[in-house]
Design an enzyme around this catalytic site. Structure first.
Site, mmCIF file in Angstrom:
data_model
loop_
_atom_site.group_PDB
_atom_site.id
_atom_site.type_symbol
_atom_site.label_atom_id
_atom_site.label_comp_id
_atom_site.label_asym_id
_atom_site.label_seq_id
_atom_site.Cartn_x
_atom_site.Cartn_y
_atom_site.Cartn_z
ATOM 1 N N ARG A 70 20.849 8.723 102.789
ATOM 2 C CA ARG A 70 21.523 8.070 101.658
ATOM 3 C C ARG A 70 21.012 8.653 100.339
ATOM 4 N NH1 ARG A 70 19.763 3.553 99.673
ATOM 5 N NH2 ARG A 70 19.102 2.639 101.636
ATOM 6 N N TYR A 111 46.059 6.699 90.030
ATOM 7 C CA TYR A 111 46.248 6.237 91.411
ATOM 8 C C TYR A 111 46.108 4.700 91.447
ATOM 9 C CZ TYR A 111 44.804 4.907 96.065
ATOM 10 O OH TYR A 111 44.676 4.244 97.250
ATOM 11 N N ASP A 146 39.708 12.807 86.292
ATOM 12 C CA ASP A 146 40.048 12.868 87.715
ATOM 13 C C ASP A 146 40.866 14.135 87.925
ATOM 14 O OD1 ASP A 146 41.230 12.657 90.219
ATOM 15 O OD2 ASP A 146 41.331 10.464 90.159
ATOM 16 N N LYS A 164 41.824 14.785 99.467
ATOM 17 C CA LYS A 164 43.087 15.472 99.214
ATOM 18 C C LYS A 164 42.932 16.982 99.407
ATOM 19 C CE LYS A 164 44.395 11.311 98.573
ATOM 20 N NZ LYS A 164 43.473 10.520 97.862
HETATM 21 N N1 LCS Z 1 42.182 9.729 92.493
HETATM 22 C C1 LCS Z 1 43.423 10.135 92.808
HETATM 23 C C2 LCS Z 1 44.181 10.989 91.847
HETATM 24 C C3 LCS Z 1 43.988 9.757 94.025
HETATM 25 O O1 LCS Z 1 45.214 10.182 94.312
HETATM 26 C C4 LCS Z 1 43.244 8.928 94.915
HETATM 27 C C5 LCS Z 1 43.806 8.466 96.208
HETATM 28 C C6 LCS Z 1 41.960 8.516 94.525
HETATM 29 C C7 LCS Z 1 41.453 8.937 93.318
HETATM 30 C C8 LCS Z 1 41.105 7.646 95.411
HETATM 31 O O2 LCS Z 1 40.577 8.452 96.421
HETATM 32 P P1 LCS Z 1 40.220 7.950 97.909
HETATM 33 O O3 LCS Z 1 39.250 6.845 97.770
HETATM 34 O O4 LCS Z 1 41.487 7.513 98.555
HETATM 35 O O5 LCS Z 1 39.601 9.174 98.504
HETATM 36 N N2 LCS Z 1 45.196 8.630 96.310
HETATM 37 C C9 LCS Z 1 45.955 8.188 97.277
HETATM 38 C C10 LCS Z 1 47.361 8.238 97.251
HETATM 39 O O6 LCS Z 1 48.063 8.666 96.341
HETATM 40 N N3 LCS Z 1 47.825 7.752 98.376
HETATM 41 O O7 LCS Z 1 46.833 7.277 99.204
HETATM 42 C C11 LCS Z 1 45.552 7.535 98.541
#
Ligand code: LCS
Length: 394
Positions: free
Chosen positions: A59, A112, A184, A209
């Site tokens: 951790r 998001y 982001d 992603k």
């Molecule tokens: N930032 C962006 C631009 C994202 O598209 C997402 C998730 C996150 C942060 C959060 O990341 P995660 O915790 O899911 O790794 N976007 C998603 C979407 O558009 N559809 O499902 C998840």
């Protein structure tokens, strides 16, 4: 040895430090160990006081995770990076790294849906006030800054409207007001956009992603300067948890090697698909930063090397027809998430952005008939044919 002047594709393959120094393994080994033996009780004490450097517990740090962090720091041109169990864990750690109870934080309004929910619903419980601003309007951002504002959090290109925020201008504005700027960079990736070189203080990613790229990992990353990375590592990450697993770190290291190749494919296909959609009679409007009709096309050209694989479009359709469009697709998958090899299609208002109320979506210009495509790496003509089929059957 890693040379800082290497090109992006070379760093993407070799940036984690090359072959394993102990075994010569070309793929970084997965150190699937929760804890690390001390040579003596005294050494254990020294590791805890910081007198000696070394691994203690995963951790806190782990060799596979370190390799990923090192590589991401190179690619984003930062001093260091931290890897998390999800993008949301990375965003939360970012906010907690700059803000405490009594502070306020600005967030670009189009983000998001999970990010929106964290800002709108969780931060107030911690005594941190979220202030949502139009990320495309610098005056609106500047006028919203209060004496207790500590951070501006901006997503660009924004999910799902592909709004572009001017990173350099926001960085200048943030400096003037002595607040930090976090970006982001999930949609663009460091291959197409490097916010730290434009003056941002911190970059975050949903590594779920494009960094992973294969739809098999949930992960997050932040990249920044030494002081901020140490502050968030020691002050938030270690004791809040939310760290990545060594196996997921390894999947991201593997994904990174092909990041530029995949991004070029996602991007060139997205451009073809965006053009196809913009001429289709059943499509009202296409949102793709690479099209000259995009309101921030010139800005996108200036701050991004290319435009990426995400497209949104408004259909001339009602809710039922939008469902029929999605259900008729034979190649594209109806799913949330993005950045995978597979083309994914979703309706943000009823899925990813259902965390906004209808009114909040309206304020953010996220239309109810907006459909989002994460363009995969398949043959672009097959994707176009499939979309054509969906539009016909809609
Ligand atoms: N930032 C962006 C631009 C994202 O598209 C997402 C998730 C996150 C942060 C959060 O990341 P995660 O915790 O899911 O790794 N976007 C998603 C979407 O558009 N559809 O499902 C998840």
């Amino acid at each position: 040895m890693v040379k800082k002047n290497w090109g992006f594709a070379t760093l993407a393959v070799h940036g984690s430090g090359g072959v394993c120094p102990h075994t010569g393994a070309v793929s970084m080994p997965i150190y699937q160990s929760s804890t690390f033996a001390f040579k003596s009780a005294e050494q254990g004490e020294k590791l805890f006081t910081g007198e000696e450097k070394g691994y203690i517990y995963s951790r806190i740090s782990n060799p596979t995770i370190d390799a990923l962090q090192k590589e991401m720091a190179f690619l984003e041109k930062g001093d260091g990076a931290l890897a998390f169990a999800s993008g949301m864990a990375a965003s939360t750690a970012t906010v907690l790294g700059f803000c405490e109870s009594g502070d306020s934080v600005l967030c670009s309004r189009v983000v998001y849906g999970g990010t929106y929910a964290m800002f709108a619903h969780i931060l107030p419980k911690l005594g941190i006030e979220p202030i949502f601003v139009d990320g495309t309007d610098l005056d609106h951002i500047e006028n919203a800054i209060k004496p207790n504002t500590k951070l501006l959090f901006a997503e660009t290109p924004a999910n799902p409207t592909l709004d572009i925020v001017d990173i350099e201008a926001c960085a200048a504005l943030a400096k003037r007001h002595n607040i930090a700027l976090a970006v982001d960079n999930t949609f663009a990736t460091p291959y197409y956009q490097q916010p730290l070189t434009l003056g941002a203080d911190l970059v975050m990613h949903s590594a779920t992603k494009y960094i992973g790229g294969h739809g098999d990992t949930v992960a997050g990353l932040i990249i920044s300067n030494k002081e901020i990375i140490e502050r968030i590592h020691d002050g938030v990450m270690v004791d809040m948890g939310g760290v990545i697993s060594p196996f997921n770190a390894w999947l991201l290291l593997r994904g990174l090697k092909t990041l530029p190749i995949r991004m070029d494919r996602h991007s060139s296909s997205a451009m073809q698909i965006a053009k196809f959609l913009s001429f289709h009679p059943k499509v009202e409007q296409v949102y793709y930063p690479g099209l000259p009709i995009h309101p921030q096309f010139e800005l996108a050209k200036k701050q991004m090397k290319n435009f990426g694989g995400m497209i949104s479009f408004d259909l001339k359709a009602d809710q039922e027809q939008i469902r029929r469009f999605q259900d008729a697709l034979e190649l594209c998958t109806i799913a949330v998430s993005l950045g995978d090899c597979d083309t994914l299609v979703c309706h943000p208002a009823s899925t990813t952005h259902s965390t906004y109320t209808a009114e909040e979506r309206k304020d953010a210009r996220i239309n109810e008939k907006l459909v989002r495509i994460s363009v995969g790496v398949e043959d672009p003509q097959d994707i176009i044919d499939d979309l054509q089929l969906g539009l016909k059957k809609m």
